[in-house]
Design an enzyme around this catalytic site. Structure first.
Site, PDB file in Angstrom:
ATOM      1  N   ILE A 178      20.473 -27.318  37.727  1.00 43.88           N
ATOM      2  CA  ILE A 178      21.172 -26.149  38.282  1.00 43.88           C
ATOM      3  C   ILE A 178      22.665 -26.420  38.423  1.00 43.88           C
ATOM      4  O   ILE A 178      23.501 -25.609  38.003  1.00 43.88           O
ATOM      5  CB  ILE A 178      20.554 -25.747  39.631  1.00 43.88           C
ATOM      6  CG1 ILE A 178      19.217 -25.037  39.392  1.00 43.88           C
ATOM      7  CG2 ILE A 178      21.501 -24.842  40.423  1.00 43.88           C
ATOM      8  CD1 ILE A 178      18.481 -24.626  40.636  1.00 43.88           C
ATOM      9  N   VAL A 234      24.261 -26.439  34.910  1.00 41.12           N
ATOM     10  CA  VAL A 234      24.404 -25.112  34.301  1.00 41.12           C
ATOM     11  C   VAL A 234      25.450 -24.291  35.051  1.00 41.12           C
ATOM     12  O   VAL A 234      26.292 -23.625  34.435  1.00 41.12           O
ATOM     13  CB  VAL A 234      23.049 -24.371  34.277  1.00 41.12           C
ATOM     14  CG1 VAL A 234      23.243 -22.898  33.938  1.00 41.12           C
ATOM     15  CG2 VAL A 234      22.116 -25.010  33.252  1.00 41.12           C
ATOM     16  N   GLU A 235      25.421 -24.356  36.368  1.00 41.49           N
ATOM     17  CA  GLU A 235      26.301 -23.512  37.175  1.00 41.49           C
ATOM     18  C   GLU A 235      27.768 -23.920  37.096  1.00 41.49           C
ATOM     19  O   GLU A 235      28.643 -23.058  36.944  1.00 41.49           O
ATOM     20  CB  GLU A 235      25.845 -23.527  38.646  1.00 41.49           C
ATOM     21  CG  GLU A 235      24.513 -22.843  38.911  1.00 41.49           C
ATOM     22  CD  GLU A 235      24.605 -21.324  38.836  1.00 41.49           C
ATOM     23  OE1 GLU A 235      25.717 -20.794  38.695  1.00 41.49           O
ATOM     24  OE2 GLU A 235      23.544 -20.673  38.924  1.00 41.49           O
ATOM     25  N   THR A 236      28.038 -25.218  37.221  1.00 43.43           N
ATOM     26  CA  THR A 236      29.443 -25.631  37.385  1.00 43.43           C
ATOM     27  C   THR A 236      29.832 -26.879  36.599  1.00 43.43           C
ATOM     28  O   THR A 236      30.866 -27.482  36.886  1.00 43.43           O
ATOM     29  CB  THR A 236      29.757 -25.896  38.868  1.00 43.43           C
ATOM     30  OG1 THR A 236      28.934 -26.975  39.348  1.00 43.43           O
ATOM     31  CG2 THR A 236      29.520 -24.667  39.711  1.00 43.43           C
ATOM     32  N   TYR A 254      18.114 -18.380  31.821  1.00 47.17           N
ATOM     33  CA  TYR A 254      18.754 -19.296  32.769  1.00 47.17           C
ATOM     34  C   TYR A 254      17.766 -20.370  33.214  1.00 47.17           C
ATOM     35  O   TYR A 254      18.086 -21.568  33.213  1.00 47.17           O
ATOM     36  CB  TYR A 254      19.263 -18.505  33.974  1.00 47.17           C
ATOM     37  CG  TYR A 254      19.776 -19.371  35.102  1.00 47.17           C
ATOM     38  CD1 TYR A 254      21.100 -19.796  35.129  1.00 47.17           C
ATOM     39  CD2 TYR A 254      18.930 -19.753  36.147  1.00 47.17           C
ATOM     40  CE1 TYR A 254      21.567 -20.597  36.158  1.00 47.17           C
ATOM     41  CE2 TYR A 254      19.395 -20.548  37.183  1.00 47.17           C
ATOM     42  CZ  TYR A 254      20.709 -20.971  37.184  1.00 47.17           C
ATOM     43  OH  TYR A 254      21.172 -21.767  38.209  1.00 47.17           O
TER      44      TYR A 254
END
Length: 335
Positions: free
Chosen positions: A126, A129-131, A317
């Protein structure tokens, strides 16, 4: 002779600056209904028991950003095939960065995983993928993003007004500067890109001594991502996804819900087989993922896949998070 010819050059520059500033402010606010903004300010001041002037002082400094509206109407999850979406995240440099992130934060990751039951690879996936492991948290002022979407995006205006209200509450509770925090074009913040309501509900301080700081404290980011998945009932040690195959004479199926509701044996009878051995009575969903050439990949997905979609509702996602986390785990083990 005009008026400007009678003014000294330095004063002309000041006048031009003031006029430009006023024009910019006017343009920034011309695309929203100021009456709606004023109503919002009054409601927030009443609900949060704040002086009206204090709420006005913050909200009236927000700026409408038209590019945010354009981005909201074309999210990657709805415009890309699975193959293109996957290739954004499954690059070797991101995997290598994930290995480095895991190594640098191994103690915290292991402690948080043990405490919550959430796998390290899910947490890593997570944040990756997010940051990009904290390297890309977004360049938009969160106040501007939420203001723009609250008053310039009618389809989800109610949602973003609520998030803007929560953002002001969050900043007040945690002593954050609402005019300085940057995040995504949708108003998400920090290592895990939490929306304000999620920040208030699920953010967790790793050391439990101070408020959670998801923008600056990686330990809090790790703890908060794991807490989010735990609260949404992550199944400790459970599977996320396994690739499936489709028989030549398999029955065509409509799009399946993400939440598992049918057994493996149900899908087997329809002509879909798992590439790994699974108890035929296990509840799964069958997700179809489109490739660039129009062909499809098939995946049996489990409860933990559904839990990841509580973070972001897109199956693309969730599968990207799963595959990135697994790739980082494998690369780490082979180094």
């Amino acid at each position: 002779m005009t008026l400007l010819h009678t003014v000294k050059p330095d004063n002309i520059r000041v006048i031009v600056f003031i006029l430009f500033t006023c024009f910019s402010y006017s343009m920034a606010h011309a695309q929203v209904d100021q009456t709606a903004v004023d109503d919002f300010i009054r409601n927030v001041a009443y609900q949060q028991k704040k002086p009206l002037k204090d709420v006005e002082a913050i909200v009236n400094q927000a700026s409408f950003q038209s590019d945010i509206i354009e981005k909201m109407t074309r999210p990657a999850e709805k415009t890309m095939t699975w193959e293109r979406y996957r290739n954004i995240f499954m690059k070797q440099e991101r995997i290598d960065a994930g290995v480095d992130f895991w190594k640098a934060n191994e103690k915290v990751l292991n402690e948080v995983s043990t405490e919550t039951g959430v796998s390290v690879e899910a947490i890593i996936g997570i944040i990756g993928v997010e940051t990009y492991f904290g390297e890309r948290m977004g360049n938009h002022l969160v106040l501007d993003a939420l203001y723009t979407l609250a008053f310039g995006y009618p389809r989800r205006s109610s949602f973003f007004k609520a998030e803007l209200s929560k953002f002001l509450e969050l900043c007040n509770n945690e002593g954050l500067d609402p005019l300085a925090i940057r995040g995504s074009y949708a108003g998400a913040m920090g290592y895990g890109q939490f929306m304000p309501s999620s920040y208030l509900a699920y953010a967790k301080s790793y050391d439990s001594e101070t408020g959670a700081d998801l923008m600056n404290e990686v330990n809090d980011g790790i703890a908060s991502v794991a807490n989010y998945l735990k609260v949404h009932r992550w199944n400790k040690g459970g599977l996320v996804a396994i690739k499936a195959t489709k028989d030549q004479n398999a029955e065509a199926l409509a799009k399946q819900k993400v939440k598992p509701s049918k057994t493996v044996s149900y899908y087997t009878q329809k002509g879909y087989e798992s590439t790994n051995t699974i108890d035929p009575n296990t509840l799964v969903s069958l997700q179809k993922m489109e490739m660039e050439d129009g062909t499809l990949e098939y995946w049996f997905t489990f409860k933990n896949f559904y839990v990841i979609t509580r973070y972001n509702h897109s199956p693309l996602y969730a599968l990207a998070v799963f595959q990135l986390g697994e790739a980082i785990k494998k690369a780490r083990e082979t180094k």
